[in-house]
Design a protein around this motif. Structure first.
Motif, PDB file in Angstrom:
ATOM      1  N   ALA A  68      18.013  65.582 128.974  1.00  0.00           N
ATOM      2  CA  ALA A  68      17.186  65.010 130.254  1.00  0.00           C
ATOM      3  C   ALA A  68      16.787  66.414 131.014  1.00  0.00           C
ATOM      4  N   VAL A  69      15.425  66.319 131.553  1.00  0.00           N
ATOM      5  CA  VAL A  69      14.864  67.622 132.075  1.00  0.00           C
ATOM      6  C   VAL A  69      14.150  67.234 133.323  1.00  0.00           C
ATOM      7  N   SER A  70      14.085  68.378 134.380  1.00  0.00           N
ATOM      8  CA  SER A  70      13.439  68.336 135.500  1.00  0.00           C
ATOM      9  C   SER A  70      13.043  69.714 135.747  1.00  0.00           C
ATOM     10  N   GLY A  71      12.343  69.821 136.778  1.00  0.00           N
ATOM     11  CA  GLY A  71      11.731  71.344 136.671  1.00  0.00           C
ATOM     12  C   GLY A  71      12.567  72.388 136.899  1.00  0.00           C
ATOM     13  N   GLY A  72      13.463  72.361 137.502  1.00  0.00           N
ATOM     14  CA  GLY A  72      14.565  73.573 137.413  1.00  0.00           C
ATOM     15  C   GLY A  72      15.905  73.246 137.143  1.00  0.00           C
ATOM     16  N   GLN A  73      16.301  71.994 136.557  1.00  0.00           N
ATOM     17  CA  GLN A  73      17.745  71.705 135.973  1.00  0.00           C
ATOM     18  C   GLN A  73      17.299  70.987 134.815  1.00  0.00           C
ATOM     19  N   ALA A  74      18.512  70.619 134.042  1.00  0.00           N
ATOM     20  CA  ALA A  74      18.556  70.113 132.871  1.00  0.00           C
ATOM     21  C   ALA A  74      19.726  69.368 132.471  1.00  0.00           C
ATOM     22  N   THR A  75      19.840  68.428 131.709  1.00  0.00           N
ATOM     23  CA  THR A  75      21.200  67.592 131.526  1.00  0.00           C
ATOM     24  C   THR A  75      21.398  68.038 129.938  1.00  0.00           C
ATOM     25  N   VAL A  76      22.423  68.188 129.506  1.00  0.00           N
ATOM     26  CA  VAL A  76      23.099  68.391 128.203  1.00  0.00           C
ATOM     27  C   VAL A  76      24.014  67.475 127.707  1.00  0.00           C
ATOM     28  N   SER A  77      23.899  66.611 126.725  1.00  0.00           N
ATOM     29  CA  SER A  77      24.732  65.869 126.032  1.00  0.00           C
ATOM     30  C   SER A  77      25.629  66.490 125.086  1.00  0.00           C
ATOM     31  N   LEU A  78      26.878  66.709 125.196  1.00  0.00           N
ATOM     32  CA  LEU A  78      27.727  67.478 124.413  1.00  0.00           C
ATOM     33  C   LEU A  78      28.088  66.769 123.304  1.00  0.00           C
ATOM     34  N   LEU A  79      28.620  67.582 122.265  1.00  0.00           N
ATOM     35  CA  LEU A  79      28.785  66.919 120.831  1.00  0.00           C
ATOM     36  C   LEU A  79      29.845  65.639 121.047  1.00  0.00           C
ATOM     37  N   PRO A  80      30.617  65.753 122.041  1.00  0.00           N
ATOM     38  CA  PRO A  80      31.411  64.530 121.820  1.00  0.00           C
ATOM     39  C   PRO A  80      30.686  63.073 122.573  1.00  0.00           C
ATOM     40  N   SER A  81      29.623  63.310 122.959  1.00  0.00           N
ATOM     41  CA  SER A  81      28.769  62.056 123.246  1.00  0.00           C
ATOM     42  C   SER A  81      28.583  61.009 122.149  1.00  0.00           C
ATOM     43  N   GLN A  82      28.572  59.891 122.586  1.00  0.00           N
ATOM     44  CA  GLN A  82      28.465  58.855 121.595  1.00  0.00           C
ATOM     45  C   GLN A  82      26.900  58.682 121.234  1.00  0.00           C
ATOM     46  N   ASP A  83      26.173  59.358 121.938  1.00  0.00           N
ATOM     47  CA  ASP A  83      24.566  59.334 121.488  1.00  0.00           C
ATOM     48  C   ASP A  83      24.335  60.648 120.781  1.00  0.00           C
ATOM     49  N   VAL A  84      25.010  61.603 120.440  1.00  0.00           N
ATOM     50  CA  VAL A  84      24.973  62.658 119.833  1.00  0.00           C
ATOM     51  C   VAL A  84      25.312  62.706 118.362  1.00  0.00           C
ATOM     52  N   ALA A  85      24.460  62.827 117.460  1.00  0.00           N
ATOM     53  CA  ALA A  85      24.719  63.108 116.021  1.00  0.00           C
ATOM     54  C   ALA A  85      23.867  64.203 115.449  1.00  0.00           C
ATOM     55  N   VAL A  86      24.595  64.891 114.469  1.00  0.00           N
ATOM     56  CA  VAL A  86      23.937  66.011 113.720  1.00  0.00           C
ATOM     57  C   VAL A  86      24.288  66.171 112.446  1.00  0.00           C
ATOM     58  N   GLY A  87      23.513  66.620 111.662  1.00  0.00           N
ATOM     59  CA  GLY A  87      23.500  66.791 110.184  1.00  0.00           C
ATOM     60  C   GLY A  87      24.578  67.951 110.025  1.00  0.00           C
ATOM     61  N   ALA A  88      25.514  67.978 109.033  1.00  0.00           N
ATOM     62  CA  ALA A  88      26.499  69.019 109.000  1.00  0.00           C
ATOM     63  C   ALA A  88      26.685  69.202 107.677  1.00  0.00           C
ATOM     64  N   ARG A  89      27.408  70.332 107.261  1.00  0.00           N
ATOM     65  CA  ARG A  89      28.055  70.841 105.893  1.00  0.00           C
ATOM     66  C   ARG A  89      29.493  71.424 105.988  1.00  0.00           C
ATOM     67  N   LEU A  90      30.165  71.073 105.018  1.00  0.00           N
ATOM     68  CA  LEU A  90      31.543  71.859 105.140  1.00  0.00           C
ATOM     69  C   LEU A  90      31.531  73.101 104.485  1.00  0.00           C
ATOM     70  N   VAL A  91      31.877  73.975 105.184  1.00  0.00           N
ATOM     71  CA  VAL A  91      31.939  75.436 104.678  1.00  0.00           C
ATOM     72  C   VAL A  91      32.824  75.867 103.785  1.00  0.00           C
ATOM     73  N   THR A  92      32.927  75.673 102.422  1.00  0.00           N
ATOM     74  CA  THR A  92      34.034  75.736 101.726  1.00  0.00           C
ATOM     75  C   THR A  92      33.483  76.982 100.535  1.00  0.00           C
ATOM     76  N   LYS A  93      34.328  77.289  99.782  1.00  0.00           N
ATOM     77  CA  LYS A  93      33.600  78.062  98.201  1.00  0.00           C
ATOM     78  C   LYS A  93      33.255  77.164  97.283  1.00  0.00           C
ATOM     79  N   ASP A  94      33.573  75.767  97.099  1.00  0.00           N
ATOM     80  CA  ASP A  94      32.955  75.105  96.422  1.00  0.00           C
ATOM     81  C   ASP A  94      31.452  74.521  96.619  1.00  0.00           C
ATOM     82  N   LEU A  95      30.840  75.038  95.533  1.00  0.00           N
ATOM     83  CA  LEU A  95      29.152  75.023  96.021  1.00  0.00           C
ATOM     84  C   LEU A  95      28.723  73.518  96.131  1.00  0.00           C
TER      85      LEU A  95
END
Length: 294
Positions: free
Chosen positions: A165-192
């Motif tokens: 959410a955004v206003s003129g001089g402030q914004a709200t950030v939903s952190l990763l543990p929020s239920q409405d946040v999801a992001v594509g990810a990878r496991l960083v390993t030596k196995d390609l």
């Protein structure tokens, strides 16, 4: 600096004391009857000297007291200024390690090209049911919804959430543990083969501030605790499911795996950043190459 009003009061007091002195001198001269040695002039000088001394002492005492009061006020002002500077310096020293880690993150992943906007955290959600922070930058600074936010706190630096959410001089950030946040990810390993898997990270549920879940892991994939999880970015040329975060940004490390080696296996992740103590972040205001990897 002595208050001008106090200076004027001193001058009025001195003038009043001079008038009193003249009255006393006149009274002293009358009491001598003009018969002291040296005639009227001598009597006047002697009487004036005796009567004026306590007056001079009083005037000097008043002046010294006023000067001392002015100096005390200046000292109090200096002390207040030094206390404020000490508080500011202590705050800067406390934030310095996190700011250094955040700058190292930006340099390592070349995030300057994403036009990061630095922001201070000015509020945390009052309960764990809504995992959000409020920052002191908004639309006036180029901040928009869904932009990725990176930060550093505790011992790590990485992705912390997205602008919701955004206003003129402030914004709200939903952190990763929020239920409405999801992001594509990878496991960083030596196995390609494992590295190529596109998975999903989201909050583990209401009330959690340091637990994420990694879903859609094939049953044939071994997940070791301590494995780093990073953003996948937008994969391929498709625009159907674009990523709001650049690729390779660190998210957290695997702590345990539920239903291991089954179709329902879920890896639990602890964010690298201590989200409860965030004080400053940077908002990535520009998307480069659709957030695809190079």
């Amino acid at each position: 600096m002595i208050d001008p009003a106090a200076r004027r009061r001193r001058r009025l007091l001195l003038a009043a004391l001079v008038v009193v002195c003249l009255v006393l001198i006149t009274a002293g001269f009358g009491s001598t009857g003009g018969s002291s040695t040296g005639g009227p002039i001598g009597a006047l000088g002697e009487g004036a000297s005796k009567i004026a001394k306590p007056v001079r002492d009083l005037v000097r005492w008043v002046g010294d007291t006023a000067d001392a009061k002015g100096e005390a006020e200046e000292l109090r002002a200096d002390a207040a200024r030094l206390r404020k500077e000490n508080v500011d310096l202590t705050s800067r020293l406390r934030k310095f390690p996190n700011e250094r880690r955040l700058q190292a993150l930006i340099a390592r992943y070349d995030l300057q090209r994403n036009s990061p906007v630095p922001a201070n955290v000015i509020g945390h959600s009052p309960t764990a049911w809504a995992t959000t922070i409020t920052i002191d930058r908004g639309a006036n600074d180029g901040v928009e919804e869904r932009q990725a936010v990176v930060g550093a706190a505790g011992e790590g630096a990485g992705l912390v959430g997205f602008v919701s959410a955004v206003s003129g001089g402030q914004a709200t950030v939903s952190l990763l543990p929020s239920q409405d946040v999801a992001v594509g990810a990878r496991l960083v390993t030596k196995d390609l083969a494992t590295n190529r898997l596109i998975l999903t990270v989201h909050g583990a549920g209401a009330g959690t501030v340091d637990d994420l879940e990694l879903d859609f892991v094939p049953s044939t994939t071994d997940i070791e605790p301590g494995t780093l999880v990073a953003t996948s970015g937008t994969v391929g040329d498709t625009t159907q499911f674009p990523s709001n975060a650049p690729p390779e940004l660190p998210i957290g490390k695997v702590t345990r795996v539920d239903n291991e080696r089954t179709d329902e296996q879920v890896a639990h992740i602890k964010p690298l950043v201590d989200l409860r103590t965030l004080e400053n972040v940077q908002v990535l205001t520009r998307v480069v190459n659709g957030n695809r990897g190079q």
